[in-house]
Scaffold this motif. Structure first.
Motif, PDB file in Angstrom:
ATOM      1  N   GLY A  12      12.408   7.916 -34.864  1.00 15.00           N
ATOM      2  CA  GLY A  12      11.909   6.759 -34.113  1.00 15.00           C
ATOM      3  C   GLY A  12      12.431   5.466 -34.709  1.00 15.00           C
ATOM      4  N   SER A  13      12.403   5.365 -36.032  1.00  7.65           N
ATOM      5  CA  SER A  13      12.857   4.118 -36.639  1.00  7.65           C
ATOM      6  C   SER A  13      14.380   3.998 -36.546  1.00  7.65           C
ATOM      7  CB  SER A  13      12.316   4.012 -38.069  1.00  7.65           C
ATOM      8  OG  SER A  13      13.308   4.071 -39.020  1.00  7.65           O
ATOM      9  N   ALA A  14      15.073   5.143 -36.545  1.00  7.21           N
ATOM     10  CA  ALA A  14      16.535   5.110 -36.365  1.00  7.21           C
ATOM     11  C   ALA A  14      16.891   4.508 -35.013  1.00  7.21           C
ATOM     12  CB  ALA A  14      17.117   6.508 -36.488  1.00  7.21           C
ATOM     13  N   ILE A  15      16.156   4.906 -33.970  1.00  2.00           N
ATOM     14  CA  ILE A  15      16.421   4.356 -32.637  1.00  2.00           C
ATOM     15  C   ILE A  15      16.222   2.847 -32.653  1.00  2.00           C
ATOM     16  CG2 ILE A  15      15.644   4.305 -30.229  1.00  2.00           C
ATOM     17  CD1 ILE A  15      16.420   7.028 -30.434  1.00  2.00           C
ATOM     18  N   ARG A  16      15.084   2.432 -33.223  1.00  2.00           N
ATOM     19  CA  ARG A  16      14.798   0.994 -33.227  1.00  2.00           C
ATOM     20  C   ARG A  16      15.853   0.213 -33.999  1.00  2.00           C
ATOM     21  NH1 ARG A  16       9.720   3.183 -33.289  1.00  2.00           N
ATOM     22  NH2 ARG A  16       9.527   3.319 -35.544  1.00  2.00           N
ATOM     23  N   LEU A  17      16.357   0.784 -35.092  1.00  2.00           N
ATOM     24  CA  LEU A  17      17.352   0.069 -35.901  1.00  2.00           C
ATOM     25  C   LEU A  17      18.735   0.086 -35.265  1.00  2.00           C
ATOM     26  CD1 LEU A  17      16.207   1.259 -39.420  1.00  2.00           C
ATOM     27  CD2 LEU A  17      16.125  -1.068 -38.549  1.00  2.00           C
ATOM     28  N   SER A  18      18.980   1.066 -34.399  1.00  2.00           N
ATOM     29  CA  SER A  18      20.333   1.148 -33.838  1.00  2.00           C
ATOM     30  C   SER A  18      20.511   0.282 -32.587  1.00  2.00           C
ATOM     31  CB  SER A  18      20.689   2.603 -33.533  1.00  2.00           C
ATOM     32  OG  SER A  18      19.812   3.112 -32.575  1.00  2.00           O
ATOM     33  N   ILE A  19      19.408  -0.201 -31.991  1.00  2.02           N
ATOM     34  CA  ILE A  19      19.544  -0.959 -30.742  1.00  2.02           C
ATOM     35  C   ILE A  19      20.369  -2.245 -30.907  1.00  2.02           C
ATOM     36  CG2 ILE A  19      18.287  -2.142 -28.883  1.00  2.02           C
ATOM     37  CD1 ILE A  19      18.264   0.998 -28.932  1.00  2.02           C
ATOM     38  N   PRO A  20      20.057  -3.089 -31.915  1.00  2.87           N
ATOM     39  CA  PRO A  20      20.904  -4.289 -32.048  1.00  2.87           C
ATOM     40  C   PRO A  20      22.365  -3.932 -32.306  1.00  2.87           C
ATOM     41  CG  PRO A  20      19.335  -4.127 -33.867  1.00  2.87           C
ATOM     42  CD  PRO A  20      18.941  -3.089 -32.881  1.00  2.87           C
ATOM     43  N   LEU A  21      22.588  -2.842 -33.050  1.00  2.00           N
ATOM     44  CA  LEU A  21      23.966  -2.411 -33.290  1.00  2.00           C
ATOM     45  C   LEU A  21      24.628  -2.024 -31.980  1.00  2.00           C
ATOM     46  CD1 LEU A  21      23.581  -0.101 -36.434  1.00  2.00           C
ATOM     47  CD2 LEU A  21      24.039  -2.541 -36.333  1.00  2.00           C
ATOM     48  N   LEU A  22      23.869  -1.303 -31.144  1.00  2.00           N
ATOM     49  CA  LEU A  22      24.447  -0.792 -29.897  1.00  2.00           C
ATOM     50  C   LEU A  22      24.857  -1.936 -28.969  1.00  2.00           C
ATOM     51  CD1 LEU A  22      25.195   1.549 -28.158  1.00  2.00           C
ATOM     52  CD2 LEU A  22      22.822   1.828 -27.489  1.00  2.00           C
ATOM     53  N   PHE A  23      23.934  -2.894 -28.774  1.00  3.05           N
ATOM     54  CA  PHE A  23      24.282  -4.038 -27.922  1.00  3.05           C
ATOM     55  C   PHE A  23      25.511  -4.766 -28.480  1.00  3.05           C
ATOM     56  CE2 PHE A  23      19.763  -4.296 -26.280  1.00  3.05           C
ATOM     57  CZ  PHE A  23      20.097  -4.135 -24.957  1.00  3.05           C
ATOM     58  N   THR A  24      25.517  -4.990 -29.792  1.00  5.11           N
ATOM     59  CA  THR A  24      26.599  -5.766 -30.389  1.00  5.11           C
ATOM     60  C   THR A  24      27.921  -5.018 -30.344  1.00  5.11           C
ATOM     61  OG1 THR A  24      24.920  -6.580 -31.891  1.00  5.11           O
ATOM     62  CG2 THR A  24      27.170  -7.183 -32.379  1.00  5.11           C
ATOM     63  N   LEU A  64      12.552 -15.548 -20.276  1.00  2.00           N
ATOM     64  CA  LEU A  64      13.253 -16.817 -20.457  1.00  2.00           C
ATOM     65  C   LEU A  64      13.906 -16.869 -21.836  1.00  2.00           C
ATOM     66  CD1 LEU A  64      10.848 -19.389 -18.774  1.00  2.00           C
ATOM     67  CD2 LEU A  64      13.053 -18.541 -17.954  1.00  2.00           C
ATOM     68  N   GLY A  65      13.249 -16.244 -22.815  1.00  2.00           N
ATOM     69  CA  GLY A  65      13.842 -16.135 -24.147  1.00  2.00           C
ATOM     70  C   GLY A  65      15.150 -15.377 -24.083  1.00  2.00           C
ATOM     71  N   LEU A  66      15.126 -14.261 -23.358  1.00  3.73           N
ATOM     72  CA  LEU A  66      16.340 -13.458 -23.217  1.00  3.73           C
ATOM     73  C   LEU A  66      17.449 -14.283 -22.565  1.00  3.73           C
ATOM     74  CD1 LEU A  66      17.818 -10.698 -23.311  1.00  3.73           C
ATOM     75  CD2 LEU A  66      16.855 -10.212 -21.078  1.00  3.73           C
ATOM     76  N   LEU A 209      35.187 -12.041 -22.430  1.00  6.85           N
ATOM     77  CA  LEU A 209      34.360 -12.698 -23.442  1.00  6.85           C
ATOM     78  C   LEU A 209      32.983 -13.070 -22.890  1.00  6.85           C
ATOM     79  CD1 LEU A 209      36.794 -14.954 -25.490  1.00  6.85           C
ATOM     80  CD2 LEU A 209      35.734 -12.800 -26.110  1.00  6.85           C
ATOM     81  N   ILE A 210      32.908 -13.350 -21.581  1.00  8.59           N
ATOM     82  CA  ILE A 210      31.594 -13.617 -20.988  1.00  8.59           C
ATOM     83  C   ILE A 210      30.722 -12.360 -21.104  1.00  8.59           C
ATOM     84  CG2 ILE A 210      30.353 -14.114 -18.850  1.00  8.59           C
ATOM     85  CD1 ILE A 210      32.718 -15.866 -18.025  1.00  8.59           C
ATOM     86  N   VAL A 211      31.315 -11.197 -20.798  1.00  7.88           N
ATOM     87  CA  VAL A 211      30.566  -9.949 -20.927  1.00  7.88           C
ATOM     88  C   VAL A 211      30.125  -9.764 -22.379  1.00  7.88           C
ATOM     89  CG1 VAL A 211      30.634  -7.452 -20.614  1.00  7.88           C
ATOM     90  CG2 VAL A 211      31.864  -8.933 -19.034  1.00  7.88           C
ATOM     91  N   THR A 212      31.039 -10.079 -23.306  1.00  5.83           N
ATOM     92  CA  THR A 212      30.702  -9.970 -24.728  1.00  5.83           C
ATOM     93  C   THR A 212      29.494 -10.832 -25.087  1.00  5.83           C
ATOM     94  OG1 THR A 212      32.996  -9.532 -25.297  1.00  5.83           O
ATOM     95  CG2 THR A 212      31.595 -10.333 -27.058  1.00  5.83           C
ATOM     96  N   GLY A 213      29.536 -12.080 -24.630  1.00 10.14           N
ATOM     97  CA  GLY A 213      28.415 -12.972 -24.903  1.00 10.14           C
ATOM     98  C   GLY A 213      27.128 -12.461 -24.279  1.00 10.14           C
ATOM     99  N   PHE A 214      27.233 -11.955 -23.063  1.00 10.44           N
ATOM    100  CA  PHE A 214      26.072 -11.422 -22.347  1.00 10.44           C
ATOM    101  C   PHE A 214      25.402 -10.326 -23.175  1.00 10.44           C
ATOM    102  CE2 PHE A 214      24.467  -8.240 -19.261  1.00 10.44           C
ATOM    103  CZ  PHE A 214      23.512  -9.013 -18.622  1.00 10.44           C
ATOM    104  N   LEU A 215      26.193  -9.371 -23.646  1.00 11.27           N
ATOM    105  CA  LEU A 215      25.628  -8.247 -24.393  1.00 11.27           C
ATOM    106  C   LEU A 215      25.135  -8.684 -25.778  1.00 11.27           C
ATOM    107  CD1 LEU A 215      28.205  -5.537 -23.355  1.00 11.27           C
ATOM    108  CD2 LEU A 215      25.770  -5.523 -22.835  1.00 11.27           C
ATOM    109  N   ALA A 216      25.890  -9.588 -26.420  1.00 11.24           N
ATOM    110  CA  ALA A 216      25.459 -10.062 -27.740  1.00 11.24           C
ATOM    111  C   ALA A 216      24.136 -10.819 -27.623  1.00 11.24           C
ATOM    112  CB  ALA A 216      26.524 -10.957 -28.362  1.00 11.24           C
ATOM    113  N   GLY A 217      23.928 -11.472 -26.476  1.00 10.59           N
ATOM    114  CA  GLY A 217      22.664 -12.167 -26.241  1.00 10.59           C
ATOM    115  C   GLY A 217      21.482 -11.211 -26.274  1.00 10.59           C
ATOM    116  N   PHE A 218      21.654 -10.021 -25.703  1.00 13.99           N
ATOM    117  CA  PHE A 218      20.603  -9.005 -25.768  1.00 13.99           C
ATOM    118  C   PHE A 218      20.316  -8.618 -27.222  1.00 13.99           C
ATOM    119  CE2 PHE A 218      21.512  -8.327 -21.299  1.00 13.99           C
ATOM    120  CZ  PHE A 218      20.294  -7.920 -20.789  1.00 13.99           C
TER     121      PHE A 218
END
Lengths: 323, 367
Positions: A12-24, A64-66, A209-218
């Motif tokens: 469970g904690s592995a999933i939570r820790l991998s999400i920011p990595l996955l988006f980035t 709105l934060g997102l 690069l717009i797509v990159t920014g979009f995903l990095a924003g997540f």
């Protein structure tokens, strides 16, 4: 405690820790496949975390934060594009510069606006992405093996986690099944051919690069208002670079990117679990080994010992139209 | 009209354009200060007074500049061979281990001037060792040096973290650092240099490694522009195909250039470890390796330029620290923003102004 419960906990904690990595890493996938090296992923993650925390605090609305996180990350992407596409500057230098600007600006503005040493104020509950309990999670809990897996690993995550995994097939589909994706991959391999076909290399790379920014924003939003409830100094803490390692480890392909991120997330979770514990016969394993492992694995891969990692051919080279 | 192929005189290329880029970086930094609600002019005045106003301030400025000269030279040597070494940070960190091991084993027995040459070698060897694997991967396996040096920054950081927390720590102490070196393991402060100009060094940690840095500048100049090896490195940097056509061995030059680069980065550790704190501390590099990138870019990869750029960043670091005392709403991290903007404008956007300047130059010179 039962070994299986421990395993479920780590998973469970592995999933939570991998999400920011996955988006980035997916964010990096789009820019690198288009021929733009982006070591500024770390900075994009950081500015979007800051922006989303501020916006969520002021509006009390997580969505709105997102949006704020995405807009700011795209703005940083545009800066990177302006330097490396329009002005044909060095992409690595531009990435390094933007990482510095992000690291400094978030603290300077955070201190000026909130006066808490660079932290933002605590975001109220409505401004956060909170865990969602999937239907039947509690009822399933008693079922052996599948029950705890469903209740603790699959259920109980916030909406961004599910979006992250959804982004994997979407990225695959965009890259391999759309005209935009075909052209994007082509511009990363042979921009001259794309130019000859009458397609603007610059505009195509800007769109990547717009797509990159979009995903990095997540990714940044996830750090600030899903995993925690405020922006903290330098909260990306090198995750942008681990994501970059994951992207290379996955040889610039979407589904392997997901697996690499899960692997690196698992290593992180396992390191947290192992802290201060000792393994029979071996003794206590230093936690630093697990911290270094993603980088060591990537270097071993780059050395050509686990297949060949071949980057997009035109990566890092500014495109100059023939004259 | 295409302006990329127009030749500009050297004073524009090396003088006007870098200064204009720097001015732009400072303009945008000023905007940030203004946006926070402080006066940029006042901030600049406080910054300059803090960095250059007193002997102690100058001592601190030169202390920071010393570190940046080493890392700037490290980046520049690699760039001349066409390699982008962004691992100076990690190489300096490991170099600290080399310097500390020498200091810890010698300091009881011999005076500092006996320890020093061994410490220089130790720091350089450890720094070079940290650059060796990325260099080999680039030379023989074709992996991208930028990626591998990034990875090695993190690997080194984990390794040093482990060594300091578990191995080198003084038993019974909480802080992850080695014991304090005795006088035989410390580099002397340069009080006389500041008093020569009528100031007082005070608590500033300016030390002997400043002179080592200046010697290295000279040696790097000799290496790059006055030796066969330097010629081969520059050829490789400008055109790898021409280099291979001329029979210059690619793998060998890449290895040598990166080892020298890593060695120079490693020597940076002498300044904080043996000169200032007299012990090996966790994260003592503190970003100086990355500042080296900015210094090298600003200084156009030439030792003289690197000294000037290192002084500029020394002023920023020392002045920025003083500024954050006087203007509490501006934190020390403002330096990081300025640093980022300088790298952006002087590095990534270095050609942005060029077309306009070419046109202006052509109009004025009447061609």
């Amino acid at each position: 405690m039962d070994y299986f419960d421990i395993f479920i906990g780590i998973l469970g904690s592995a999933i939570r820790l991998s999400i920011p990595l996955l988006f980035t890493a997916l964010a990096g996938l789009f820019s690198e496949r288009a021929g733009i090296f982006d070591i500024g992923l770390e900075g994009k993650m950081l500015v979007s975390a800051f922006a989303s925390a501020c916006a969520a605090y002021w509006t009390g609305n997580a969505w709105l934060g997102l949006m704020a996180g995405i807009v700011v990350a795209i703005a940083f992407s545009f800066l990177h594009g302006f330097a490396s596409i329009t002005n044909r500057g060095n992409q690595i230098v531009s990435g390094v510069a933007l990482n510095f600007v992000a690291a400094g600006l978030t603290i300077v503005l955070g201190q000026a606006w909130f006066g808490q040493g660079g932290r933002t104020a605590q975001v109220p509950g409505s401004g956060r992405f909170t865990p969602i309990i999937l239907p039947g999670a509690d009822a399933m809990r008693e079922v052996p093996i599948l029950g705890p897996l469903y209740a603790n690993v699959i259920s109980g995550n916030n909406i961004l986690t599910y979006i992250a995994f959804l982004m994997v097939p979407i990225s695959w589909w965009v890259l391999y099944r759309t005209r935009f994706g075909l052209r994007l991959r082509a511009v990363g391999e042979n921009p001259g051919a794309v130019d000859t076909a009458g397609i603007s290399v610059s505009w195509l790379r800007y769109r990547a690069l717009i797509v990159t920014g979009f995903l990095a924003g997540f990714a940044g939003t996830y750090l600030a208002i899903a995993q925690s409830a405020a922006f903290i100094n330098n909260m990306s803490a090198g995750k942008g670079y681990i994501a970059l390692a994951a992207l290379i480890f996955a040889k610039w392909k979407p589904v392997p990117v997901m697996l690499a991120c899960l692997l690196f997330g698992f290593l992180d979770a396992f390191a947290n679990f192992m802290q201060g514990k000792s393994i029979p016969l071996i003794g206590e394993v230093p936690v630093q080994i697990f911290q270094a492992l993603p980088y060591i694995l990537t270097c071993v891969l780059l050395a050509g010992f686990i297949g060949i990692a071949r980057p997009p051919k035109a990566g890092g080279v500014p495109y100059t139209k023939e004259r | 009209m295409n302006t990329a192929s127009v030749q500009l005189p050297a004073w524009i290329n090396y003088g006007v354009i870098p200064l204009l880029n720097l001015a732009l970086a400072f303009f945008f930094s000023g905007l940030v200060v203004w946006a926070i609600g402080e006066s940029p002019v006042e901030a600049l005045r406080l910054l300059l007074i803090g960095a250059l106003g007193r002997g102690e301030g100058i001592g601190f400025t030169l202390f920071y500049a010393t570190s940046f000269i080493f890392t700037g030279l490290s980046v520049a040597v690699a760039i001349h061979a066409g390699l982008f070494n962004i691992g100076s940070e990690g190489q300096a960190y490991l170099g600290g281990l080399g310097a500390a091991l020498v200091a810890l084993s010698f300091d009881r027995y011999v005076p500092w001037y006996v320890t020093m040459p061994f410490a220089v070698i130790g720091a350089a060897l450890f720094g070079a060792a940290c650059a060796a694997i990325p260099a080999w991967l680039q030379a023989k396996r074709g992996s991208h040096i930028v990626i591998t040096t990034i990875m090695f920054n993190f690997i080194t950081s984990s390794l040093m973290n482990y060594l300091l927390v578990r191995v080198l720590i003084v038993p019974g102490k909480m802080a992850p650092e080695t014991r304090t070196f005795l006088e035989g393991g410390q580099l002397p402060k340069l009080d006389w240099l500041i008093s020569m100009f009528g100031g007082r060094l005070g608590a500033a940690p300016l030390n002997f490694s400043f002179l080592i840095a200046l010697v290295m500048c000279f040696l790097v100049w000799v290496l790059i522009w006055r030796t066969k090896l330097g010629y081969e490195m520059r050829t490789l940097g400008i055109s790898p195909t021409a280099a291979s056509y001329a029979g210059i061995p690619y793998a060998k030059i890449v290895m040598i250039a990166m080892l020298i680069s890593g060695g120079l980065a490693g020597m940076m550790a002498l300044n904080p470890v043996m000169g200032a704190s007299a012990r090996l501390q966790i994260e003592f590099v503190g970003g100086a390796g990355f500042v080296g990138i900015a210094v090298s870019l600003m200084g156009r990869n030439h030792p003289v330029g690197i000294i000037l750029a290192a002084l500029l960043f020394g002023i920023l670091y020392q002045g920025g620290a003083e500024l954050s005392f006087d203007m509490p709403s501006i934190t020390r991290d403002m330096i990081v923003v300025i640093q980022g903007l300088v790298i952006l404008f002087a590095g990534a956007l270095e050609y942005m102004l060029r077309p306009a300047i070419v046109r202006l130059y052509q109009q004025i010179s009447g061609k």
